[in-house]
Design a protein around this motif. Structure first.
Motif, mmCIF file in Angstrom:
data_model
loop_
_atom_site.group_PDB
_atom_site.id
_atom_site.type_symbol
_atom_site.label_atom_id
_atom_site.label_comp_id
_atom_site.label_asym_id
_atom_site.label_seq_id
_atom_site.Cartn_x
_atom_site.Cartn_y
_atom_site.Cartn_z
ATOM 1 N N GLN A 1 32.377 15.300 16.208
ATOM 2 C CA GLN A 1 32.728 14.105 15.454
ATOM 3 C C GLN A 1 31.536 13.403 14.799
ATOM 4 O OE1 GLN A 1 35.903 13.106 14.960
ATOM 5 N NE2 GLN A 1 36.574 14.910 16.116
ATOM 6 N N TYR A 2 30.360 13.524 15.405
ATOM 7 C CA TYR A 2 29.231 12.711 14.972
ATOM 8 C C TYR A 2 27.971 13.552 14.756
ATOM 9 C CZ TYR A 2 31.963 8.681 16.577
ATOM 10 O OH TYR A 2 32.942 7.749 16.759
ATOM 11 N N ILE A 3 27.078 13.020 13.930
ATOM 12 C CA ILE A 3 25.712 13.506 13.800
ATOM 13 C C ILE A 3 24.808 12.425 14.384
ATOM 14 C CG2 ILE A 3 23.869 14.109 12.184
ATOM 15 C CD1 ILE A 3 26.052 15.210 10.325
ATOM 16 N N VAL B 1 27.206 15.843 3.970
ATOM 17 C CA VAL B 1 28.085 15.036 4.812
ATOM 18 C C VAL B 1 27.975 13.585 4.385
ATOM 19 C CG1 VAL B 1 28.551 14.216 7.152
ATOM 20 C CG2 VAL B 1 27.911 16.610 6.771
ATOM 21 N N TYR B 2 29.111 12.956 4.235
ATOM 22 C CA TYR B 2 29.167 11.528 3.913
ATOM 23 C C TYR B 2 29.659 10.782 5.140
ATOM 24 C CZ TYR B 2 30.746 7.136 1.764
ATOM 25 O OH TYR B 2 30.939 5.813 1.463
ATOM 26 N N GLY B 3 29.040 9.646 5.446
ATOM 27 C CA GLY B 3 29.510 8.872 6.585
ATOM 28 C C GLY B 3 28.809 7.535 6.713
ATOM 29 N N ARG B 4 29.213 6.802 7.727
ATOM 30 C CA ARG B 4 28.594 5.528 8.083
ATOM 31 C C ARG B 4 28.223 5.581 9.554
ATOM 32 N NH1 ARG B 4 29.797 1.298 4.269
ATOM 33 N NH2 ARG B 4 31.160 2.094 2.619
ATOM 34 N N ALA C 1 15.718 3.850 19.687
ATOM 35 C CA ALA C 1 17.008 3.603 19.036
ATOM 36 C C ALA C 1 17.691 4.930 18.751
ATOM 37 C CB ALA C 1 16.818 2.822 17.744
ATOM 38 N N VAL C 2 18.961 5.041 19.112
ATOM 39 C CA VAL C 2 19.773 6.223 18.832
ATOM 40 C C VAL C 2 20.945 5.782 17.964
ATOM 41 C CG1 VAL C 2 21.211 8.050 19.812
ATOM 42 C CG2 VAL C 2 19.118 7.334 20.992
ATOM 43 N N VAL C 3 21.197 6.532 16.897
ATOM 44 C CA VAL C 3 22.305 6.209 15.994
ATOM 45 C C VAL C 3 23.217 7.425 15.863
ATOM 46 C CG1 VAL C 3 21.095 4.442 14.659
ATOM 47 C CG2 VAL C 3 20.881 6.841 14.002
ATOM 48 N N LYS C 4 24.466 7.152 15.521
ATOM 49 C CA LYS C 4 25.424 8.230 15.286
ATOM 50 C C LYS C 4 26.129 7.972 13.969
ATOM 51 C CE LYS C 4 29.110 6.086 18.066
ATOM 52 N NZ LYS C 4 30.037 6.282 19.211
ATOM 53 N N VAL C 5 26.391 9.043 13.248
ATOM 54 C CA VAL C 5 27.064 8.956 11.954
ATOM 55 C C VAL C 5 28.397 9.680 12.057
ATOM 56 C CG1 VAL C 5 26.959 9.518 9.499
ATOM 57 C CG2 VAL C 5 24.870 8.868 10.734
ATOM 58 N N LYS C 6 29.462 8.958 11.840
ATOM 59 C CA LYS C 6 30.794 9.563 11.840
ATOM 60 C C LYS C 6 30.940 10.463 10.626
ATOM 61 C CE LYS C 6 35.285 9.758 12.970
ATOM 62 N NZ LYS C 6 35.808 10.280 14.249
ATOM 63 N N ILE C 7 31.371 11.706 10.839
ATOM 64 C CA ILE C 7 31.575 12.641 9.732
ATOM 65 C C ILE C 7 32.883 12.266 9.031
ATOM 66 C CG2 ILE C 7 31.840 15.057 9.072
ATOM 67 C CD1 ILE C 7 30.253 15.796 11.605
#
Length: 210
Positions: free
Chosen positions: A54-56, A104-107, A148-154
């Motif tokens: 689900q995430y990057i 990949v596009y996401g937020r 800091a850890v971030v995740k990007v929803k695909i």
């Protein structure tokens, strides 16, 4: 109605929107390029990443501009490219490259729970060096909180690839493909510890036999 944010227009026959194929490409790589806008200016930054279904995920300093932008939910674009070969044609303008690429596009959002942060770092080391997770020191809570850890929803994606030889062929000059492969080199020890078996196996599995 087509509501895709990412769509291949030029050479659309090379495109794919298959999620299983996306996962395969993402999961055999670990470097991406992240594109974003900051104060009206475009930027592209290479980043180490890992993904699940689900995430990057990416990590960095809490003061990093990119990490703040991703964690703040701004729209971003992530690109991963594999180069498979150089394609030589008799015609100068028909030389090409064989490749596979994904956009990949996401937020994004921040990963705040220490247990989830630890999972991300475990995913990263398992991607880079399978077997290393059992041969390393785990971070403390303070160490996890300092990163800091971030995740990007695909949200959307497109795959584009090229395979084969030159599309326009002749017998005037040699034509064909120069394959490009990634080999792992000789391990370089920085202390007196013996080289673990999993590292020797990793290098052996990434050496091209000619």
């Amino acid at each position: 109605m087509d509501i895709r944010k990412v769509k291949v227009v030029r050479y659309s026959e090379r495109a794919s929107y298959d999620r299983d194929e996306l996962m395969k490409i993402l999961s055999r790589n670990f470097i991406c390029h992240v594109g974003f806008i900051d104060e009206g200016e475009p930027y592209v930054i290479p980043m180490l990443y890992v993904n699940d279904d689900q995430y990057i995920y990416m990590h960095g300093s809490p003061d990093s501009r990119l990490i703040k932008i991703i964690g703040g939910g701004s729209p971003i674009v992530i690109a991963v490219t594999e180069i498979h070969g150089i394609v030589l044609s008799s015609d100068l303008c028909n030389n090409s490259i064989n490749y596979a690429s994904v956009i990949v596009y996401g937020r994004g959002s921040f990963v705040n729970e220490p247990a989830e942060k630890l999972r991300v770092f475990q995913l990263i080391i398992n991607r880079l060096v399978p077997g290393r997770i059992g041969d390393t020191d785990l971070p403390t809570i303070d160490e996890l909180n300092s990163v800091a850890v971030v995740k990007v929803k695909i949200e959307d994606f497109a795959i584009k690839k090229r395979e084969g030889g030159p599309k326009i062929s002749s017998d005037k000059h040699w034509e064909g493909v120069i394959p490009i492969v990634i080999n792992y080199g000789k391990l370089i020890s920085m202390n007196n510890k013996p080289i673990p078996r999993y590292l020797m196996d990793l290098v052996m599995n990434h050496q091209q036999i000619t």
